[in-house]
Design a protein around this motif. Structure first.
Motif, short mmCIF file in Angstrom:
data_model
loop_
_atom_site.label_atom_id
_atom_site.label_comp_id
_atom_site.label_asym_id
_atom_site.label_seq_id
_atom_site.Cartn_x
_atom_site.Cartn_y
_atom_site.Cartn_z
N ILE A 1 3.20 16.25 1.30
CA ILE A 1 1.87 16.36 1.92
C ILE A 1 1.86 17.62 2.80
CG2 ILE A 1 0.25 15.20 3.50
CD1 ILE A 1 1.84 12.56 2.61
N LYS B 1 1.66 6.09 -7.15
CA LYS B 1 0.46 6.84 -7.58
C LYS B 1 0.69 8.35 -7.54
CE LYS B 1 -3.23 5.98 -4.98
NZ LYS B 1 -4.43 5.42 -4.36
N GLY C 1 -8.77 6.75 -5.27
CA GLY C 1 -8.34 6.18 -4.00
C GLY C 1 -9.52 6.10 -3.06
N ASN D 1 0.82 -1.21 0.00
CA ASN D 1 0.00 0.00 0.00
C ASN D 1 0.86 1.27 0.00
OD1 ASN D 1 -2.84 1.12 0.32
ND2 ASN D 1 -1.68 2.17 1.90
N LEU E 1 -8.74 4.65 2.63
CA LEU E 1 -8.76 3.64 3.69
C LEU E 1 -7.42 2.93 3.85
CD1 LEU E 1 -12.27 2.06 3.03
CD2 LEU E 1 -11.54 3.18 5.12
N GLY E 2 -6.56 3.05 2.82
CA GLY E 2 -5.31 2.31 2.80
C GLY E 2 -4.44 2.55 4.02
N PHE F 1 7.30 7.39 4.59
CA PHE F 1 6.48 6.67 5.56
C PHE F 1 7.39 5.69 6.30
CE2 PHE F 1 2.13 7.91 4.66
CZ PHE F 1 2.29 8.59 3.47
N SER G 1 7.70 12.48 0.30
CA SER G 1 7.17 11.96 1.57
C SER G 1 7.91 10.69 1.96
CB SER G 1 5.69 11.59 1.42
OG SER G 1 4.99 12.61 0.79
N PHE H 1 -5.28 3.85 6.89
CA PHE H 1 -5.99 3.45 8.10
C PHE H 1 -5.76 1.95 8.35
CE2 PHE H 1 -9.89 1.56 9.88
CZ PHE H 1 -9.93 2.20 11.10
N ASP I 1 9.49 8.79 -1.24
CA ASP I 1 9.33 9.14 -2.66
C ASP I 1 9.76 10.57 -2.92
OD1 ASP I 1 7.06 11.02 -2.36
OD2 ASP I 1 5.95 9.23 -1.77
N THR J 1 -5.23 14.56 -5.81
CA THR J 1 -6.09 13.47 -5.31
C THR J 1 -7.43 13.45 -6.02
OG1 THR J 1 -6.55 14.91 -3.46
CG2 THR J 1 -5.16 13.02 -3.01
P1 ADP Z 1 -5.88 6.59 -0.96
O1 ADP Z 1 -6.67 5.41 -1.39
O2 ADP Z 1 -6.60 7.87 -1.13
O3 ADP Z 1 -4.50 6.61 -1.54
P2 ADP Z 1 -4.59 6.24 1.61
O4 ADP Z 1 -5.21 6.03 2.96
O5 ADP Z 1 -3.64 5.23 1.14
O6 ADP Z 1 -5.81 6.42 0.62
O7 ADP Z 1 -3.88 7.67 1.62
C1 ADP Z 1 -4.58 8.79 2.18
C2 ADP Z 1 -4.15 10.07 1.51
O8 ADP Z 1 -2.80 10.36 1.86
C3 ADP Z 1 -4.15 10.02 0.00
O9 ADP Z 1 -5.42 10.30 -0.52
C4 ADP Z 1 -3.15 11.11 -0.36
O10 ADP Z 1 -3.78 12.36 -0.32
C5 ADP Z 1 -2.15 11.05 0.80
N1 ADP Z 1 -0.93 10.28 0.46
C6 ADP Z 1 -0.66 9.01 0.80
N2 ADP Z 1 0.53 8.64 0.36
C7 ADP Z 1 1.07 9.70 -0.27
C8 ADP Z 1 2.32 9.96 -0.93
N3 ADP Z 1 3.26 9.01 -1.04
N4 ADP Z 1 2.51 11.20 -1.46
C9 ADP Z 1 1.57 12.16 -1.36
N5 ADP Z 1 0.37 11.99 -0.73
C10 ADP Z 1 0.12 10.78 -0.20
#
Ligand code: ADP
Length: 414
Positions: A321, A292, A346, A285, A349-350, A377, A375, A352, A316, A341
């Motif tokens: 963000i 993405k 999307g 994820n 929920l990923g 993680f 960003s 979470f 990445d 976005t």
């Molecule tokens: P989604 O299905 O929208 O990707 P996620 O829960 O995985 O849902 O991520 C929540 C939100 O966090 C995303 O909609 C996006 O706005 C932000 N996000 C997550 N990962 C990244 C990233 N690598 N770079 C920029 N924004 C991110």
């Protein structure tokens, strides 16, 4: 609150004791004052009702006889987990939203419970206050909602999968003939159906994660070789988009293979205890998000650690963000609201789900990001020593010989 108490007669409102009694008696939360012998000194009507005792009967009685804390199966909690013992032994206070209480008439209630020393800072307190709230109704409603979401998303996944399958057939040149315009419509319908399928799958997983039904078969994982394998499985998706993929251990990028061959690098073994399929869901994820949301540059999967923790990261060179969004990113359905976005699909929920999975293994997940710079993680998991890893492996091998391994949960296969 005092509207119905017009006829106060001779009550002396200046008297502190009267004022205290009126407030104490009319509180909706149960309040109990306990002395150092763990005997109830004061109990208000709300607490007495929750525990199913009369006030005069409960006063002077041992608190553990009145406030019977039990597990979700109704069994008495272990003596060493008893919050009253803990508080009076070493001053440890407690706030727990998810406890259970067995009332005098054997009804099991969900309670929110907090226990604090009356005078904080003392090593062994001389008195304590317990606050109890009956949250059974709220819990039942939450459970109903979660059950509905689970059932609905489970039922809807099947027809959506069928629609997706037929649309894929319609788009397949070998079995169907469609004109260019129809192809365009079908492609849009196909991608929306895929999105819907993912939404139902994520809803199902997050409902399970919330009520503790997420299936997990933890085992010992050597994260170094595991991550290397996961990275090589994932790299294709990134390279298709023109993004480079780097895998770095400690501060040494092992992408630089020549250096790795000429200098003898001793890679530490990082062992953790987790379900490899669940952990793969998390890394996938984070990696999918990185692909993405990043237009150019590279994605780095990192691994480092110390004696206590193993740290994996996915970084990445994407848009980053905004600082205001960072604290909310791991909440359900949260998506950063910007032009990116809105155009990139999307479910929100990923992350979470990632958090819930990592918490299953007593880990922590968080993000660091700077607008315009990308960003990162991070995941921290408790590190096993080599000895612990060997012992756990041996134990699970013995268990496997004695007892056949359970079949892999259906949900993991879909
Ligand atoms: P989604 O299905 O929208 O990707 P996620 O829960 O995985 O849902 O991520 C929540 C939100 O966090 C995303 O909609 C996006 O706005 C932000 N996000 C997550 N990962 C990244 C990233 N690598 N770079 C920029 N924004 C991110």
């Amino acid at each position: 609150m005092f509207g119905k108490r017009k006829n106060t007669g001779t009550a002396n409102w200046q008297d502190e004791q009267t004022r205290f009694k009126v407030i104490f008696d009319s509180l909706e939360d149960g309040v109990i004052l306990i002395d150092a012998e763990q005997t109830i000194q004061l109990i208000n009507p709300a607490a007495a009702t929750i525990c199913g005792w009369k006030i005069d009967e409960a006063t002077g009685v041992s608190v553990t006889a009145v406030v019977k804390l039990v597990t979700n199966k109704g069994e008495p909690i272990a003596a060493d987990a008893n919050p009253f013992e803990k508080l009076f032994k070493d001053g440890q206070n407690l706030h727990d939203e998810q406890l259970f209480l067995l009332s005098r008439d054997n009804k099991q209630l969900s309670i929110s419970f907090s226990l604090s020393p009356l005078v904080s800072g003392e090593q062994t307190p001389s008195a304590a206050v317990a606050i109890i709230r009956d949250v059974s109704q709220r819990r039942a409603q939450e459970q109903q909602r979660a059950d509905f979401i689970s059932t609905a998303s489970h039922e809807m996944r099947t027809p959506v999968a069928a629609i997706e399958g037929y649309l894929a057939l319609a788009l397949n040149d070998k079995v169907s003939t469609v004109d260019e315009r129809a192809r365009g419509y079908l492609e849009k319908a196909h991608s929306s159906t895929q999105h819907l399928g993912k939404l139902f799958q994520d809803l199902l997983t997050s409902a399970k994660a919330e009520d503790g039904r997420l299936v997990s078969h933890p085992g010992v994982i050597e994260i170094g070789s595991y991550l290397e394998q996961v990275t090589s499985d994932l790299r294709f998706a990134a390279e298709k988009k023109g993004l480079a993929v780097d895998f770095s251990v400690g501060n040494n990028s092992i992408v630089n293979k020549r250096k790795a061959m000429t200098e003898k690098i001793v890679k530490p073994l990082y062992y953790v205890y987790a379900d490899p399929d669940r952990l793969r869901e998390v890394i996938t994820n984070l990696f999918d998000n990185a692909v993405k949301y990043t237009d150019e540059g590279k994605i780095t999967i990192g691994l480092t650690g110390d004696n206590q923790v193993v740290q994996c990261s996915v970084s990445d060179t994407g848009p980053g963000i905004p600082a205001d969004d960072l604290p909310h990113l791991f909440q359900k359905f949260y998506r950063v609201d910007n032009s990116t976005t809105r155009t990139i699909g999307g479910t929100g929920l990923g992350l979470f789900i990632c958090k819930k999975i990592i918490e299953l293994y007593n880990g922590r997940i968080w993000v660091e990001s700077e607008l315009g710079k990308g960003s990162s993680f991070y995941i921290n998991l408790p590190r096993l020593t080599n000895q612990q890893a060997t012992d756990l492996q041996q134990r699970s091998e013995t268990a496997t010989v004695l007892q056949p391994v359970e079949p892999l949960d259906q949900e993991l296969k879909t």
